[in-house]
Enzyme design. Sequence first.
Site: not given
Ligand code: NAD
Ligand code: WQD
Length: 341
Positions: A10-11, A125, A149, A153, A198, A296
Amino acid sequence: MKILVTGGAGYIGSHTIVELLKEGYDVVAIDNFDNSYPSVLESLKTITGKEIEFAEVDIRDKAALKSFIKLQPNIEAVIHFAANKAVGESMALPLKYYENNVGGTVNVLEAMQEAGIKNIVFSSSCTVYGEATPPVDENAPIPVAQSPYGNTKQICEEVLRDQCYATDLKVVALRYFNPVGAHETALIGELPIGVPNNLVPFITQTAIGKREVLTVYGDDYPTPDGTCIRDYIHVVDIAKAHVSAIAFMAQGKNKEAYSVFNLGTGQGNSVLEVIHSFEAVTGVKLNYKIGPRRPGDVVQVYASCEKALAELGWKTEFDLAESMRSAWAWEVALSKKAGSN
Ligand code: NAD
Ligand code: WQD
């Protein structure tokens, strides 16, 4: 020291693997490719010059997970990324999120317990804070979650805390703010499947012509320019924090069995500031319009990162401009790849 990385394709997982290998850790990764592609493993090999030890394992399959971990007798810590992360989807499909994010975490913990692995770094998160007064520190109250979601967490953090009390498990929970940007090689980055939720992937996809227009969700918020404020942090800074967290645990520096840290820059930027930074860095004019508020959305949130600096010795190295530059380079690389296929 060998680390198991769940969600390694993943990312954030892929960027973390690069930093772990760079620092000399051994890595074994698992993923089910639910939200990623096997080609990421090739890119990791190109970046690191190392073969990535990998197995396709679904963490919901407890038996498969346990037998995989049994075959890896020298794992000393787990970094647990695997989860689903789309807030909107979690509203429509809450059980998918509880099964994968909560059930999957329980399976990981059971498998660790059986194998005697005592250290885990967990992806939490900033969503756990909801609408808080920034800068938000780790002692801010955790209100009722706004989405399934977000609730997964909160629940996972509680499950992990309880498992610390009951056993000799050590946990570092990292609460990421808004991860953005990509690796400097533009070989790995965020790969949103379908329409991105996002902001930054929506910006880059609009700029490259995959989307017609970016809608700014509301410009009537009580902020200086009326748009929402977030803490956008470069994914490589997030990745490096995981290496710091592993070192912190390996050196026994945890004051508590369960520790939690914010990962942010400490600085808030509005949606319009992000757009203008993108335009300034790339020279590309973005087609955007102001639309209604997104239900939200919190008005503003950014982190206090003092605890991570004091205890993990970690702080960010990249700024918003570099995040925008690398996110754009990644989008351009993706489109070239798509064009050559
Ligand atoms: P992502 O979706 O790119 O990576 C998650 C990876 O987990 C993916 O490759 C997916 O295929 C794998 N996966 C999902 N379910 C699985 C399963 N059952 N078994 C094995 N693999 C599985 O997401 P990311 O952005 O890299 O996020 C990683 C973690 O960070 C997640 O727990 C996410 O909730 C958390 N997080 C992400 C963000 C964000 O904005 N990217 C913000 C806060 C927290
Ligand atoms: C950022 C800002 C939108 C898209 C999310 C999850 C959070 C965490 C991080 C995982 C906001 C604005 C967005 C668009 C816009 N992930 N926006 N036009 O909402 O802060 O957080 O990602 O844990 O749980 O909720 O991130 O990137 O969606 O939005 O104006 O097309 O950009 O309103 O102000 P957010 P986001």
